[in-house]
Design a protein around this motif. Structure first.
Motif, mmCIF file in Angstrom:
data_model
loop_
_atom_site.group_PDB
_atom_site.id
_atom_site.type_symbol
_atom_site.label_atom_id
_atom_site.label_comp_id
_atom_site.label_asym_id
_atom_site.label_seq_id
_atom_site.Cartn_x
_atom_site.Cartn_y
_atom_site.Cartn_z
ATOM 1 N N TYR A 310 0.796 -1.233 0.000
ATOM 2 C CA TYR A 310 0.000 0.000 0.000
ATOM 3 C C TYR A 310 0.825 1.277 0.000
ATOM 4 N N THR A 311 2.144 1.157 -0.118
ATOM 5 C CA THR A 311 3.002 2.336 -0.258
ATOM 6 C C THR A 311 3.327 2.530 -1.736
ATOM 7 N N PRO A 312 3.107 3.702 -2.280
ATOM 8 C CA PRO A 312 3.375 3.937 -3.711
ATOM 9 C C PRO A 312 4.841 3.668 -4.048
ATOM 10 N N PRO A 313 5.124 3.232 -5.267
ATOM 11 C CA PRO A 313 6.520 3.006 -5.674
ATOM 12 C C PRO A 313 7.374 4.244 -5.429
ATOM 13 N N GLY A 314 8.584 4.018 -4.953
ATOM 14 C CA GLY A 314 9.490 5.110 -4.623
ATOM 15 C C GLY A 314 9.415 5.512 -3.161
ATOM 16 N N GLY A 315 8.377 5.039 -2.426
ATOM 17 C CA GLY A 315 8.260 5.354 -1.007
ATOM 18 C C GLY A 315 9.182 4.496 -0.162
ATOM 19 N N SER A 316 9.128 4.721 1.142
ATOM 20 C CA SER A 316 10.027 4.029 2.072
ATOM 21 C C SER A 316 9.226 3.130 3.015
ATOM 22 N N VAL A 317 9.816 1.967 3.311
ATOM 23 C CA VAL A 317 9.260 1.044 4.308
ATOM 24 C C VAL A 317 10.414 0.602 5.196
ATOM 25 N N THR A 318 10.229 0.752 6.508
ATOM 26 C CA THR A 318 11.275 0.378 7.464
ATOM 27 C C THR A 318 10.706 -0.620 8.463
ATOM 28 N N ALA A 319 11.399 -1.748 8.633
ATOM 29 C CA ALA A 319 11.028 -2.749 9.630
ATOM 30 C C ALA A 319 12.140 -2.813 10.671
ATOM 31 N N GLN A 320 11.781 -2.740 11.943
ATOM 32 C CA GLN A 320 12.810 -2.746 12.978
ATOM 33 C C GLN A 320 12.345 -3.507 14.214
ATOM 34 N N TRP A 321 13.307 -4.158 14.832
ATOM 35 C CA TRP A 321 13.083 -4.894 16.069
ATOM 36 C C TRP A 321 13.857 -4.202 17.183
ATOM 37 N N ALA A 322 13.252 -4.146 18.390
ATOM 38 C CA ALA A 322 13.941 -3.508 19.513
ATOM 39 C C ALA A 322 13.485 -4.133 20.823
ATOM 40 N N LEU A 323 14.452 -4.264 21.754
ATOM 41 C CA LEU A 323 14.133 -4.632 23.136
ATOM 42 C C LEU A 323 13.844 -3.348 23.904
ATOM 43 N N ARG A 324 12.736 -3.297 24.597
ATOM 44 C CA ARG A 324 12.368 -2.091 25.329
ATOM 45 C C ARG A 324 12.867 -2.176 26.757
ATOM 46 N N ALA A 325 12.898 -1.019 27.427
ATOM 47 C CA ALA A 325 13.474 -0.941 28.768
ATOM 48 C C ALA A 325 12.721 -1.797 29.772
ATOM 49 N N ASP A 326 11.424 -2.013 29.564
ATOM 50 C CA ASP A 326 10.637 -2.804 30.526
ATOM 51 C C ASP A 326 10.714 -4.301 30.262
ATOM 52 N N GLY A 327 11.574 -4.721 29.327
ATOM 53 C CA GLY A 327 11.735 -6.143 29.049
ATOM 54 C C GLY A 327 10.865 -6.666 27.936
ATOM 55 N N THR A 328 9.925 -5.871 27.457
ATOM 56 C CA THR A 328 9.086 -6.298 26.336
ATOM 57 C C THR A 328 9.840 -6.129 25.025
ATOM 58 N N GLY A 329 9.312 -6.741 23.973
ATOM 59 C CA GLY A 329 9.909 -6.628 22.652
ATOM 60 C C GLY A 329 8.947 -5.981 21.681
ATOM 61 N N GLU A 330 9.477 -5.207 20.726
ATOM 62 C CA GLU A 330 8.624 -4.491 19.785
ATOM 63 C C GLU A 330 9.128 -4.682 18.362
ATOM 64 N N PHE A 331 8.204 -5.112 17.497
ATOM 65 C CA PHE A 331 8.476 -5.151 16.063
ATOM 66 C C PHE A 331 7.653 -4.032 15.438
ATOM 67 N N ARG A 332 8.343 -3.120 14.736
ATOM 68 C CA ARG A 332 7.700 -1.917 14.209
ATOM 69 C C ARG A 332 7.906 -1.838 12.701
ATOM 70 N N VAL A 333 6.813 -1.520 11.988
ATOM 71 C CA VAL A 333 6.880 -1.316 10.544
ATOM 72 C C VAL A 333 6.361 0.086 10.249
ATOM 73 N N THR A 334 7.195 0.903 9.637
ATOM 74 C CA THR A 334 6.853 2.293 9.316
ATOM 75 C C THR A 334 6.863 2.471 7.801
ATOM 76 N N ASP A 335 5.821 3.109 7.264
ATOM 77 C CA ASP A 335 5.792 3.339 5.819
ATOM 78 C C ASP A 335 5.448 4.793 5.531
ATOM 79 N N THR A 336 5.641 5.181 4.271
ATOM 80 C CA THR A 336 5.321 6.546 3.829
ATOM 81 C C THR A 336 4.150 6.522 2.846
ATOM 82 N N GLY A 337 3.205 5.603 3.103
ATOM 83 C CA GLY A 337 2.060 5.466 2.217
ATOM 84 C C GLY A 337 1.019 6.548 2.424
#
Length: 421
Positions: A310-337
């Motif tokens: 759903y992001t138009p061609p030429g846009g950006s998509v970023t997928a990232q994994w991170a451990l949070r300070a409270d011990g939980t884990g977060e998988f985040r996907v950011t787009d420019t759609g």
């Protein structure tokens, strides 16, 4: 003669004394009975009067004990049905409330104490309920919204005793919602499959009846392949969703390496995207996740593939994994759609819900991706969070609890002196 008269006098005196004693005993026994008998012990009296008093006292105590036992059993019975998940109303011959349990009070908006002895049709004014109660045909139940309007009730009436009635109520809101979702699901699946089948049937007829050039035939075959892929993807997602819903809850002691998941996602993303977007993957800290690897990959990949779709061609998509300070884990996907309007966000995880149906079909979406993500995340005790600004893009986040996340300590590098096995 003198002795005879004297004897008669003595006998008369004795009889009088006996009669007086008997009278006094009778009066004491009468006073005890007038005082309530069961409230005090029977007076200790000699003779048959005393025996009568003792027997009466024993009979009273036995009767009081039996009555107390019946009262205890009645209280126990009422307590049990008061705890019933179903509502229960007891009505007399004139439909006055004789007893209400707490569940029924909640269903009908009644007060357990205040509304006793009130006519039930003065308190529950639903036309369907009133008509059902007045017709006297109780073979089938009746359904209607609760007086508060936030639940759907199913009510059954059962006659008993001397023109008395037992009213049973049940909250069927969840069942009604489930039935509606099932009907909608079947209708949506039928529509989703019928559409590409119609297109394929048209193309087959075209190939059969019309003389086409090589280029035209090739174009028709490409379109037929697209529709076939669309049906195959739909069936695949339906099977995946059914398998996830029917599988046992994943255990938290089976660990999956996040780095391997990220590598699989990057390979799949670059193979499917073919450099149409600027795709970036940030693996973050080494970690492991407790759960089912195929389900976790499916959830992560669905977020990434949706962003690419759903992001138009030429846009950006970023997928990232991170451990949070409270011990939980977060998988985040950011787009420019294109972003999503706020009113659509709560419904995005519904099956086949689309913000723009025509655009979704053009991009090849089945409408089941986020439903799969939601089920996987819930089964892993996590949370799916969505933020979006129209015209600026979206952020989808999967947050997994601390007990399903653990940091992975990298193995130390081998030295030359260590043997290689």
């Amino acid at each position: 003669m003198t002795w005879a008269l004297l004897l008669c006098g003595v006998v008369a005196l004795v009889a009088s004394a006996v009669a007086a004693g008997l009278w006094r005993r009778q009066q004491r026994l009468l006073r005890w009975t007038a005082a309530g008998m069961g409230e005090t012990d029977a007076p200790l009296l000699p003779g048959s009067i005393g025996e009568i008093g003792q027997r009466v006292e024993r009979a009273l105590r036995a009767g009081a004990s039996a009555q107390a036992g019946q009262a205890r059993r009645l209280d126990s019975f009422l307590t049990a049905i008061d705890a019933s998940p179903n509502g229960i109303l007891l009505l007399d011959a004139q439909d006055h409330l004789q007893w209400i349990n707490q569940t029924a009070a909640g269903h009908f908006g009644l007060d357990v104490q205040r509304d006793r002895d009130q006519r039930v049709t003065n308190l529950v004014r639903s036309p369907a309920f009133v008509e059902h109660l007045q017709t006297g045909r109780f073979d089938e139940g009746v359904s209607f919204p609760s007086p508060r309007g936030d639940t759907m009730l199913s009510v059954a009436v059962r006659p008993y005793g001397d023109s008395m009635k037992l009213v049973l109520s049940q909250d069927i809101t969840a069942r009604e919602r489930s039935d509606r979702m099932r009907r909608d699901f079947v209708a949506n699946v039928s529509h989703e499959i019928r559409s590409p089948l119609t297109v394929l049937a048209g193309f087959i007829e075209t190939l059969s009846d019309l003389p086409l050039t090589g280029a035209e035939r090739q174009r028709v075959l490409v379109l037929m392949r697209q529709q076939t892929d669309r049906m195959r993807n739909l069936v695949t997602d339906l099977l995946a969703l059914a398998q996830i819903e029917g599988a046992p809850r994943p255990l938290s002691d089976t660990w999956t390496d996040v780095g391997e998941l990220m590598s699989q996602i990057e390979i799949s993303a670059r193979a499917s995207d073919r450099d149409r977007h600027h795709f970036e993957l940030q693996a973050g800290e080494p970690a492991q996740l407790g759960g089912t690897e195929p389900e976790l990959f499916s959830a992560f990949w669905n977020l990434v593939s949706n962003a690419l779709r759903y992001t138009p061609p030429g846009g950006s998509v970023t997928a990232q994994w991170a451990l949070r300070a409270d011990g939980t884990g977060e998988f985040r996907v950011t787009d420019t759609g294109a972003g999503i309007e706020r009113e659509h966000i709560p419904r995005l995880t519904e099956r086949f819900y689309r913000v723009d149906g025509s655009r979704s079909r053009e991009t090849g979406g089945t409408g089941l991706g986020l439903a799969i993500v939601k089920h996987v995340v819930q089964r892993h005790d996590g949370e799916l969070l969505i933020d979006s600004v129209p015209g600026k893009g979206s952020v989808f986040r999967i947050v997994l609890p601390a007990f399903r996340v653990r940091a992975r300590i990298p193995a130390p590098p081998r030295t030359r002196s260590e043997p290689v096995i």
